[in-house]
Design a protein around this motif. Structure first.
Motif, PDB file in Angstrom:
ATOM      1  N   HIS A  71      -4.582  19.367  14.978  1.00  0.00           N
ATOM      2  CA  HIS A  71      -4.451  18.368  13.910  1.00  0.00           C
ATOM      3  C   HIS A  71      -4.158  16.970  14.458  1.00  0.00           C
ATOM      4  O   HIS A  71      -4.159  15.998  13.699  1.00  0.00           O
ATOM      5  CB  HIS A  71      -3.351  18.774  12.925  1.00  0.00           C
ATOM      6  N   CYS A  72      -3.896  16.869  15.746  1.00  0.00           N
ATOM      7  CA  CYS A  72      -3.608  15.567  16.364  1.00  0.00           C
ATOM      8  C   CYS A  72      -4.921  14.867  16.717  1.00  0.00           C
ATOM      9  O   CYS A  72      -5.785  15.451  17.386  1.00  0.00           O
ATOM     10  CB  CYS A  72      -2.765  15.740  17.618  1.00  0.00           C
ATOM     11  N   ARG A 108       8.999   9.019   2.799  1.00  0.00           N
ATOM     12  CA  ARG A 108       7.897   9.059   3.773  1.00  0.00           C
ATOM     13  C   ARG A 108       8.147   8.136   4.958  1.00  0.00           C
ATOM     14  O   ARG A 108       7.506   8.295   6.012  1.00  0.00           O
ATOM     15  CB  ARG A 108       6.584   8.701   3.082  1.00  0.00           C
ATOM     16  N   HIS A 114      -1.681  12.335  12.929  1.00  0.00           N
ATOM     17  CA  HIS A 114      -2.052  13.623  12.343  1.00  0.00           C
ATOM     18  C   HIS A 114      -3.312  13.418  11.523  1.00  0.00           C
ATOM     19  O   HIS A 114      -3.515  12.354  10.924  1.00  0.00           O
ATOM     20  CB  HIS A 114      -0.908  14.130  11.453  1.00  0.00           C
ATOM     21  N   ASP A 115      -4.196  14.419  11.469  1.00  0.00           N
ATOM     22  CA  ASP A 115      -5.445  14.237  10.735  1.00  0.00           C
ATOM     23  C   ASP A 115      -5.238  14.099   9.225  1.00  0.00           C
ATOM     24  O   ASP A 115      -6.150  13.698   8.501  1.00  0.00           O
ATOM     25  CB  ASP A 115      -6.452  15.356  11.045  1.00  0.00           C
ATOM     26  N   ASP A 116      -4.016  14.388   8.760  1.00  0.00           N
ATOM     27  CA  ASP A 116      -3.681  14.209   7.342  1.00  0.00           C
ATOM     28  C   ASP A 116      -2.559  13.180   7.196  1.00  0.00           C
ATOM     29  O   ASP A 116      -1.694  13.308   6.345  1.00  0.00           O
ATOM     30  CB  ASP A 116      -3.265  15.558   6.736  1.00  0.00           C
ATOM     31  N   PHE A 117      -2.584  12.141   8.041  1.00  0.00           N
ATOM     32  CA  PHE A 117      -1.466  11.188   8.063  1.00  0.00           C
ATOM     33  C   PHE A 117      -1.335  10.423   6.752  1.00  0.00           C
ATOM     34  O   PHE A 117      -0.247   9.972   6.392  1.00  0.00           O
ATOM     35  CB  PHE A 117      -1.612  10.213   9.236  1.00  0.00           C
ATOM     36  N   ARG A 118      -2.439  10.229   6.009  1.00  0.00           N
ATOM     37  CA  ARG A 118      -2.347   9.472   4.757  1.00  0.00           C
ATOM     38  C   ARG A 118      -1.481  10.170   3.723  1.00  0.00           C
ATOM     39  O   ARG A 118      -1.003   9.541   2.782  1.00  0.00           O
ATOM     40  CB  ARG A 118      -3.755   9.194   4.206  1.00  0.00           C
ATOM     41  N   ASN A 119      -1.256  11.451   3.895  1.00  0.00           N
ATOM     42  CA  ASN A 119      -0.327  12.183   3.038  1.00  0.00           C
ATOM     43  C   ASN A 119       1.016  12.395   3.731  1.00  0.00           C
ATOM     44  O   ASN A 119       1.813  13.235   3.317  1.00  0.00           O
ATOM     45  CB  ASN A 119      -0.928  13.534   2.642  1.00  0.00           C
ATOM     46  N   THR A 141       1.738  13.748   6.459  1.00  0.00           N
ATOM     47  CA  THR A 141       1.913  15.045   7.112  1.00  0.00           C
ATOM     48  C   THR A 141       2.410  14.804   8.532  1.00  0.00           C
ATOM     49  O   THR A 141       1.914  13.935   9.244  1.00  0.00           O
ATOM     50  CB  THR A 141       0.588  15.817   7.141  1.00  0.00           C
ATOM     51  N   THR A 142       3.382  15.582   8.951  1.00  0.00           N
ATOM     52  CA  THR A 142       4.077  15.291  10.207  1.00  0.00           C
ATOM     53  C   THR A 142       3.402  15.927  11.413  1.00  0.00           C
ATOM     54  O   THR A 142       2.781  16.985  11.326  1.00  0.00           O
ATOM     55  CB  THR A 142       5.528  15.799  10.147  1.00  0.00           C
TER      56      THR A 142
END
Length: 328
Positions: A137-138, A257, A164-169, A171-172
Motif C-alpha cells: 500500500h506504500c 486526521r 499510503h495509496d489511500d492517503f486521501r482518506n 489511511t495510515t
C-alpha cells in the motif's frame, strides 16, 4: 512566461537561442489558467507560470486541457503559502541552478540503496527511533527531473515522497516508535473550491497565526509517539515547548486526521537554501545531501491545512543500517 499583474514590472523574460519565440502573457488574478493556456498558447510550448497573488489557490492546470506537446512549470509562489517580492531573486537563482539530471541520478541511487522493507527513523541526541514497515500500500512518488510533453511540474523541485495509496482518506502507514520533530515548518492552505470562495485575508490570517506557533520547531524539538502511523502522544523535555504541545493538541482536537503521518518526504536538491518565513521551496531543502520531512494533513479533502516539518537531525536508514538520508 505567464505572470500575474503584480509581477508585470518585476520579472523580465529575455530572448533565448533555445526557442524560436519568447513571449510574456499576463494572467488576471481571477482568470482560470486552463482557459488562458487553451486560448492563447500554441502547442509545442514550454510554459512557466508565476502564480504570485493568484486568487486560485491551486495554480495547476488540468493536464487534459494542455495541448499534447506543452510542458507546464509552476514557480513555488502560489497563495497556498505566502511569498514576498524580495524572495524572487533567490527563488529564480535556485530554479536556474537546479540540475534535473543530477536529481534523477540521486533518486536512482536512493532507491538502489534499499536492502530491506523496513525503514528506521532515528535521532541519536534523544535516543529514540521509529520503524516504517513498507508494504504493497506504500507508494513512492517523485517531484523531480525533466518534464515530458503534457506534464506539469514545480520549480524548484527535488523531492521523493512516500504515501499510503489511500492517503486521501487519512489511511495510515505502518509506522511505530518515536520521532522527533525539529526544524523548518511549511504550512499550506487548503486548495479546494470552498477555500477559494472564502475571504483570502481570513484564511491567510489564521495561517499566519498557526505558522508563527509551528515556527517554534526551529529551536524547540518535540517528541511524538507513533502507533500504526498515528500520533498517540506528544511531549517535550523543555518548558519552552509547551506552546508547541498545545498547538498540536488544538490541531488534533479540531480534526483527528492531523494525527496521521500522511507523507514521508526525502528532499534531495542540494542548491535549495532555506528562505525566511513560510515558503513552499523550503520543502525541497536537502541540507546539502538528503533530508527528511514529515507531512501531516490533506489540503484537498476538507482539512484546512497540509504542513511539513523539515527534520535535518533525523537519520533515515534501512534496518540493516544502510544510510538513506539525514546524518550519516
Amino acid at each position: 512566461m505567464i505572470l500575474t499583474p503584480s509581477l508585470q514590472e518585476e520579472i523580465y523574460l529575455g530572448e533565448s537561442s533555445l526557442y524560436q519565440q519568447c513571449e510574456t502573457l499576463i494572467c488576471q488574478f481571477d482568470e482560470p489558467i486552463d482557459k488562458l493556456v487553451e486560448k492563447s498558447i500554441p502547442d509545442d510550448s514550454d510554459i512557466f507560470f508565476f502564480p504570485y497573488e493568484y486568487i486560485n489557490f491551486d495554480a495547476k492546470p488540468n493536464r487534459q486541457k494542455l495541448k499534447p506537446n506543452q510542458r507546464f512549470l509552476i514557480a513555488a509562489c502560489s497563495p497556498q503559502t505566502p511569498f514576498a517580492l524580495s524572495d524572487f531573486p533567490q527563488l529564480l537563482k535556485m530554479v536556474h541552478n537546479t540540475n534535473v539530471h543530477e536529481l534523477e541520478n540521486t533518486a536512482e541511487s536512493f532507491f538502489s540503496s534499499f536492502d530491506s522493507n523496513k525503514i528506521i527513523f532515528s535521532d541519536k541526541r534523544f535516543g529514540v527511533s521509529a520503524t516504517l514497515n513498507l508494504d504493497d500500500h506504500c507508494i513512492w512518488t517523485e517531484v523531480l527531473g525533466a518534464l515530458g510533453n503534457n506534464e506539469v511540474g514545480l520549480a524548484p523541485c527535488g523531492e521523493i515522497a512516500l504515501v499510503h495509496d489511500d492517503f486521501r482518506n487519512a489511511t495510515t502507514m505502518d509506522i511505530n516508535g518515536t520521532i522527533v520533530l525539529e526544524g523548518t515548518p511549511i504550512l499550506h492552505c487548503r486548495r479546494d473550491v470552498e477555500a477559494r470562495n472564502k475571504d483570502a485575508s481570513i484564511i491567510h490570517g489564521k495561517q499566519k497565526e498557526l505558522f508563527s506557533n509551528l515556527e517554534l520547531l526551529k529551536k524547540q524539538p518535540v517528541m511524538m509517539e507513533i502507533e500504526k502511523g498515528k500520533i498517540k502522544s506528544i511531549s517535550s523535555n523543555s518548558k519552552a515547548a509547551d506552546k508547541l504541545v498545545k498547538t498540536f493538541s488544538d490541531l488534533f482536537a479540531s480534526d483527528e486526521r492531523y494525527r496521521v503521518i500522511i507523507e514521508i518526504g526525502i528532499s534531495i536538491n542540494k542548491v535549495i537554501e532555506l528562505l525566511s518565513g513560510n515558503r513552499t521551496s523550503n520543502e525541497c531543502f536537502s541540507n546539502y545531501d538528503r533530508c527528511i520531512h514529515f507531512g501531516f494533513g490533506i489540503d484537498e479533502v476538507g482539512m484546512d491545512y497540509h504542513f511539513d516539518v523539515v527534520c535535518p537531525n533525523t537519520r533515515v536508514a534501512t534496518e540493516h543500517g544502510t544510510w538513506l538520508a539525514g546524518p550519516r
